[in-house]
Design a protein around this motif. Structure first.
Motif, mmCIF file in Angstrom:
data_model
loop_
_atom_site.group_PDB
_atom_site.id
_atom_site.type_symbol
_atom_site.label_atom_id
_atom_site.label_comp_id
_atom_site.label_asym_id
_atom_site.label_seq_id
_atom_site.Cartn_x
_atom_site.Cartn_y
_atom_site.Cartn_z
ATOM 1 N N LEU A 69 0.832 -1.196 0.000
ATOM 2 C CA LEU A 69 0.000 0.000 0.000
ATOM 3 C C LEU A 69 0.871 1.252 0.000
ATOM 4 O O LEU A 69 0.553 2.238 -0.677
ATOM 5 C CB LEU A 69 -0.940 -0.002 1.202
ATOM 6 C CG LEU A 69 -2.017 -1.091 1.247
ATOM 7 C CD1 LEU A 69 -3.000 -0.819 2.392
ATOM 8 C CD2 LEU A 69 -2.767 -1.208 -0.070
ATOM 9 N N LEU A 70 1.969 1.225 0.755
ATOM 10 C CA LEU A 70 2.856 2.393 0.765
ATOM 11 C C LEU A 70 3.403 2.658 -0.635
ATOM 12 O O LEU A 70 3.418 3.802 -1.102
ATOM 13 C CB LEU A 70 4.008 2.178 1.746
ATOM 14 C CG LEU A 70 4.928 3.405 1.875
ATOM 15 C CD1 LEU A 70 4.408 4.344 2.952
ATOM 16 C CD2 LEU A 70 6.363 3.002 2.184
ATOM 17 N N ARG A 71 3.839 1.595 -1.316
ATOM 18 C CA ARG A 71 4.420 1.771 -2.655
ATOM 19 C C ARG A 71 3.395 2.264 -3.664
ATOM 20 O O ARG A 71 3.764 2.898 -4.662
ATOM 21 C CB ARG A 71 5.044 0.457 -3.126
ATOM 22 C CG ARG A 71 6.287 0.049 -2.352
ATOM 23 C CD ARG A 71 7.081 -1.008 -3.089
ATOM 24 N NE ARG A 71 6.344 -2.241 -3.263
ATOM 25 C CZ ARG A 71 6.337 -3.257 -2.388
ATOM 26 N NH1 ARG A 71 7.034 -3.137 -1.251
ATOM 27 N NH2 ARG A 71 5.675 -4.355 -2.626
ATOM 28 N N LEU A 72 2.111 1.980 -3.405
ATOM 29 C CA LEU A 72 1.070 2.416 -4.339
ATOM 30 C C LEU A 72 0.677 3.872 -4.147
ATOM 31 O O LEU A 72 -0.043 4.439 -4.968
ATOM 32 C CB LEU A 72 -0.172 1.526 -4.193
ATOM 33 C CG LEU A 72 -0.033 0.112 -4.760
ATOM 34 C CD1 LEU A 72 -1.194 -0.757 -4.301
ATOM 35 C CD2 LEU A 72 0.040 0.149 -6.280
ATOM 36 N N LEU A 73 1.131 4.498 -3.060
ATOM 37 C CA LEU A 73 0.834 5.902 -2.797
ATOM 38 C C LEU A 73 1.959 6.807 -3.300
ATOM 39 O O LEU A 73 3.138 6.458 -3.206
ATOM 40 C CB LEU A 73 0.658 6.132 -1.295
ATOM 41 C CG LEU A 73 -0.683 5.779 -0.659
ATOM 42 C CD1 LEU A 73 -0.583 5.914 0.857
ATOM 43 C CD2 LEU A 73 -1.815 6.649 -1.201
ATOM 44 N N ARG A 74 1.590 7.960 -3.773
ATOM 45 C CA ARG A 74 2.602 8.970 -4.072
ATOM 46 C C ARG A 74 3.141 9.526 -2.759
ATOM 47 O O ARG A 74 2.479 9.431 -1.710
ATOM 48 C CB ARG A 74 1.988 10.101 -4.895
ATOM 49 C CG ARG A 74 0.929 10.888 -4.152
ATOM 50 C CD ARG A 74 0.600 12.193 -4.855
ATOM 51 N NE ARG A 74 -0.487 12.916 -4.197
ATOM 52 C CZ ARG A 74 -0.372 13.644 -3.104
ATOM 53 N NH1 ARG A 74 0.809 13.745 -2.489
ATOM 54 N NH2 ARG A 74 -1.413 14.276 -2.591
ATOM 55 N N PRO A 75 4.327 10.127 -2.739
ATOM 56 C CA PRO A 75 4.797 10.793 -1.525
ATOM 57 C C PRO A 75 3.784 11.845 -1.087
ATOM 58 O O PRO A 75 3.311 12.654 -1.887
ATOM 59 C CB PRO A 75 6.122 11.423 -1.954
ATOM 60 C CG PRO A 75 6.591 10.535 -3.066
ATOM 61 C CD PRO A 75 5.345 10.129 -3.804
ATOM 62 N N GLY A 76 3.421 11.813 0.177
ATOM 63 C CA GLY A 76 2.385 12.702 0.682
ATOM 64 C C GLY A 76 0.985 12.132 0.564
ATOM 65 O O GLY A 76 0.021 12.729 1.045
ATOM 66 N N GLY A 77 0.841 10.952 -0.083
ATOM 67 C CA GLY A 77 -0.466 10.328 -0.240
ATOM 68 C C GLY A 77 -1.017 9.816 1.082
ATOM 69 O O GLY A 77 -0.270 9.553 2.036
#
Length: 420
Positions: free
Chosen positions: A288-296
């Motif tokens: 899930l972390l990898r699927l978010l943009r930074p700041g997501g």
């Protein structure tokens, strides 16, 4: 000769039960009408429940799989009936059966075998699933999830609200209808995620699409929703089209581990983390972390166990309700999120809201029993009537709770001392 051996056998079994269960807050009735009366009540509310053994083959289920699984098989098959499911839940919560030594167990088993007589060993009920393969592999998870959800869309519609939202509702005053409370929950998640027009959102475990449609309609975002159930996905697509957001809502039948087209601005995981399991929770958080943009942003909404020594799930739930589902402790989920690199901003408990949600579902299902049996069959309906009550009892007694965790993927440019 066989008739001679069986004559009086039910009475012998009842005498044995009377001796080993001297204090019993329930009655037992056998197929021949013989009965063992209760000696006490668990609480002062109502009459003690009756366990009615309608078929002697029920004893074969119990002898073959002593304990919860055998009794569950007899109940699901209809060989064992109970006249008050709420009373049974009360018994299971408060009554502690006495410890039996091996000689006593042997005498009881012999009496049961004699009362049962010569019967063909019954097969497990058709509603039972014994998952095979590596636990929490994508293939096994897909089979387990479909066992629970692919009953019938129309069946779920009998007890869910009009939006087909199958997760905890939020009742700010306690007076809301189920429909209004589910709308409150969906909007609360959108608010916590701070959704902005044009953003891209991932809905993990989207079900029948209620959150995806809500977010696209009210917050003008694009949503990718994933589920492992094709019947769910079909309804979700139809609902998105009917709501005028079909082009903004992309519903896929796929595992969360198969998503490759990130990044997303926000992720909502609603009622999904319970299915992940301890062996996959760290991988779940990392993905899930990898699927978010930074700041997501992430909103993780799921059931968690509260007491440290309670087991993940019993054999009845494992075979009939949520195979392989394992509500973890909040601390374990949080550890996985933190190890993955998430920063947690807010945690909120909704235990009593799930109690109220389940009360609505129970009442709606009970009001539509004939149609439920027509759609799903008597075995499944027995499972669901017991499961919904057992789940509600878990929230009432503090075995489980429901937590919403709001977290984010840190943006390196915002960290002190870090170059943009």
């Amino acid at each position: 000769m066989v008739d001679g051996l069986l004559r009086g056998a039910p009475d012998v079994l009842l005498r044995q039960l009377s001796q080993v269960l001297p204090d019993r807050p329930f009655a037992i009735e056998l197929w021949d009408g013989s009965r063992l009366a209760p000696t006490t009540a668990v609480t002062g509310d109502g009459a003690p429940p009756t366990f009615a053994v309608r078929d002697r083959a029920a004893l074969a289920h119990v002898l073959r799989a002593p304990g919860q699984l055998g009794i569950g098989r007899a109940y699901v098959s209809g060989m064992l009936e109970v006249d008050d499911l709420d009373g049974v839940i009360d018994v299971l919560e408060h009554w502690k059966p006495p410890a039996l030594d091996r000689p006593t167990q042997a005498r009881l088993a012999l009496a049961a075998a004699r009362a049962m007589g010569l019967v063909r060993p019954p097969a497990p009920p058709a509603a039972e699933l014994r998952p095979r393969g590596r636990r929490h592999s994508a293939e096994r998870d897909a089979r387990s999830v479909r066992h629970h959800y692919d009953v019938s869309n129309d069946f779920f519609a009998l007890f869910l609200d009009a939006s087909m939202t199958y997760s905890c509702a939020v009742f700010p005053t306690g007076e809301e209808s189920l429909e209004d409370a589910q709308d409150v929950k969906r909007e609360l998640i959108c608010t916590k995620l701070a959704l902005q027009p044009g953003e891209r959102v991932l809905d993990v475990g989207c079900g029948w699409g209620s959150f995806a449609v809500h977010a696209a309609q009210r917050h003008d975002v694009d949503v990718v929703g994933i589920t492992l159930s094709e019947p769910q996905a079909r309804i979700a697509r139809e609902r998105a089209a009917a709501a005028g957001v079909g082009e903004r809502v992309d519903i896929r039948v796929m595992d969360y581990r198969a998503i490759t087209d990130g990044p997303f601005d926000a992720i909502a995981s609603i009622g999904m983390v319970e299915h992940v399991g301890s062996v996959q929770i760290d991988d779940y958080a990392s993905r899930l972390l990898r699927l978010l943009r930074p700041g997501g942003r992430l909103l993780n909404h799921g059931i968690a166990r509260l007491r440290p020594d309670d087991p993940e799930a019993g054999p009845f739930s494992e075979r009939y309700v949520f195979p392989d589902a394992a509500p973890l402790h909040l601390s374990r989920i949080q550890a996985a999120l933190e190890r993955a690199g998430f920063e947690t901003h807010h945690v909120e408990d909704f235990r009593h809201h799930y109690d109220r949600t389940l009360t609505h579902w129970i009442a709606r299902l009970d009001a539509n029993l004939d149609e439920a049996i027509r759609l799903a069959g008597p075995e499944r309906v027995r499972v669901w009537r017991l499961y919904l009550r057992a789940a509600r009892n878990g929230f009432r007694t503090g075995f489980t709770s429901l937590f919403q965790v709001r977290a984010s993927r840190p943006d390196a440019a915002e960290r002190p001392g870090t170059a943009p």
